[in-house]
Design an enzyme around this catalytic site. Structure first.
Site, mmCIF file in Angstrom:
data_model
loop_
_atom_site.group_PDB
_atom_site.id
_atom_site.type_symbol
_atom_site.label_atom_id
_atom_site.label_comp_id
_atom_site.label_asym_id
_atom_site.label_seq_id
_atom_site.Cartn_x
_atom_site.Cartn_y
_atom_site.Cartn_z
ATOM 1 N N CYS A 90 -14.359 -7.615 10.271
ATOM 2 C CA CYS A 90 -13.264 -6.742 10.679
ATOM 3 C C CYS A 90 -13.764 -5.339 11.028
ATOM 4 O O CYS A 90 -14.921 -5.168 11.403
ATOM 5 C CB CYS A 90 -12.173 -6.700 9.599
ATOM 6 S SG CYS A 90 -10.611 -6.029 10.201
ATOM 7 N N ASP A 94 -8.385 -3.303 1.740
ATOM 8 C CA ASP A 94 -7.055 -2.698 1.865
ATOM 9 C C ASP A 94 -6.481 -2.420 0.493
ATOM 10 O O ASP A 94 -5.740 -1.456 0.304
ATOM 11 C CB ASP A 94 -6.134 -3.588 2.683
ATOM 12 C CG ASP A 94 -6.637 -3.635 4.107
ATOM 13 O OD1 ASP A 94 -7.519 -4.455 4.393
ATOM 14 O OD2 ASP A 94 -6.201 -2.791 4.912
HETATM 15 C C1 RUB Z 1 -8.632 -3.601 8.521
HETATM 16 C C2 RUB Z 1 -9.408 -4.057 7.336
HETATM 17 C C3 RUB Z 1 -10.372 -3.063 6.765
HETATM 18 C C4 RUB Z 1 -9.674 -2.279 5.645
HETATM 19 C C5 RUB Z 1 -10.520 -1.121 5.166
HETATM 20 O O1 RUB Z 1 -7.517 -4.437 8.777
HETATM 21 O O2 RUB Z 1 -9.238 -5.119 6.807
HETATM 22 O O3 RUB Z 1 -11.487 -3.709 6.217
HETATM 23 O O4 RUB Z 1 -8.445 -1.780 6.088
HETATM 24 O O5 RUB Z 1 -10.560 -0.131 6.129
HETATM 25 P P1 RUB Z 1 -6.446 -4.017 9.906
HETATM 26 P P2 RUB Z 1 -11.091 1.361 5.859
HETATM 27 O O6 RUB Z 1 -7.214 -3.898 11.196
HETATM 28 O O7 RUB Z 1 -5.467 -5.107 9.915
HETATM 29 O O8 RUB Z 1 -5.849 -2.695 9.497
HETATM 30 O O9 RUB Z 1 -12.468 1.252 5.289
HETATM 31 O O10 RUB Z 1 -11.057 1.925 7.249
HETATM 32 O O11 RUB Z 1 -10.152 2.032 4.932
#
Ligand code: RUB
Length: 279
Positions: free
Chosen positions: A124, A189
């Site tokens: 992701c 998340d």
């Molecule tokens: C994004 C996702 C990321 C986390 C952490 O999912 O799974 O790994 O949100 O992100 P989506 P961060 O694209 O559905 O939002 O490290 O930027 O907080």
């Protein structure tokens, strides 16, 4: 387009960016309000806070940061709207600073888990993971494309523009490339009692890494800590737009990585084992 919509449709994505954009927008909303009384101001602001939180209701960093700013403004002793607006600006700025500071610390600490010349796999698009990888400068990064919304392409673009050899792979290819990988690093998340919640597929990747005895690190701020939270289910059209009506499609956005598959969580407070996380 409003920030609420941008969060809903993933134009703004990644837990930290979502939380940051939401508090900035909360302040912007407060600033625009023409309320006559404090009660009216709080009520109208509350309505907008609800909309922001509802845009991705399963994002604890978003909930925690918006709730924190709202709780402070509710407790304000000021009754003049101009003063309330100034205070709101201050509280929202504090939240943004908290998010940014945590991200900076996670980057500093995260670099230590990536040995020189390592090959890393990520899933992701996590801003925390991208920051760590750009600074750690591994020899190669495998990025999964991340169906159905392809956030992995963003990761691949950012990593390769930092001059790191990058290979984009199908999500389904993880089992095949794992033997070439030294470690896996993903974002999160939510950090819950049952495990860490991240983009769907994370659980499968963690199981494969475990089978191949590869360490798996999770980079996430403690702003994402929450007892329990539902898994977001998104519109099925993201998977198949004109699917035949008789086919049931369930678009789970996230899954839960159990702690037995996690080596350490990289938080702003240091490298933590699940037992060291306070719920
Ligand atoms: C994004 C996702 C990321 C986390 C952490 O999912 O799974 O790994 O949100 O992100 P989506 P961060 O694209 O559905 O939002 O490290 O930027 O907080």
């Amino acid at each position: 387009m409003s920030v609420v919509n941008d969060i809903k449709n993933l134009k703004i994505q990644g837990a930290s960016e979502i939380a940051k954009a939401a508090v900035i927008d909360l302040n912007a909303c407060g600033n625009r309000l023409k309320s006559k009384t404090k009660d009216e101001f709080i009520e109208e602001l509350e309505m907008h806070a609800m909309k922001l939180k509802g845009a991705r209701p399963t994002e604890p960093a978003l909930l925690n940061c918006v709730n924190s700013a709202m709780s402070k403004i509710r407790k304000s002793k000021s009754s003049e709207i101009i003063k309330l607006k100034k205070e709101l600006f201050m509280y929202c700025k504090e939240e943004v600073l908290r998010i940014k500071t945590n991200m900076r610390k996670i980057e500093e600490i995260g670099v230590s888990v990536i040995p020189e010349n390592s090959i890393v796999l990520t899933h992701c698009h996590s801003h925390n993971v991208v920051n760590i990888l750009k600074t750690a400068d591994p020899v190669k990064v495998f990025a999964t494309e991340t169906r159905p919304r392809f956030q992995g392409r963003m990761t691949a673009k950012e990593i390769s523009s930092a001059g790191i050899e990058t290979e984009l792979i199908l999500d389904d290819a993880v089992a095949d490339v794992m033997k070439q990988v030294d470690l896996v690093i993903i974002g999160a998340d939510a950090i819950t009692k049952d495990g860490v919640i991240n983009k769907v597929g994370s659980k499968m990747i963690a199981e494969i890494a475990f089978d191949y005895k590869r360490p798996l690190y999770v980079a996430a701020s403690t702003l994402k800590v929450i007892d329990k939270i539902d898994i977001e289910v998104r519109d099925s059209s993201e998977i198949w737009k004109d699917a035949p009506k008789n086919i049931k499609i369930k678009n789970y956005a996230f899954d839960v990585v159990p702690y037995k598959h996690i080596t350490k969580i990289i938080t702003e407070k240091g490298l933590k084992t699940p037992k060291q996380i306070k719920f």
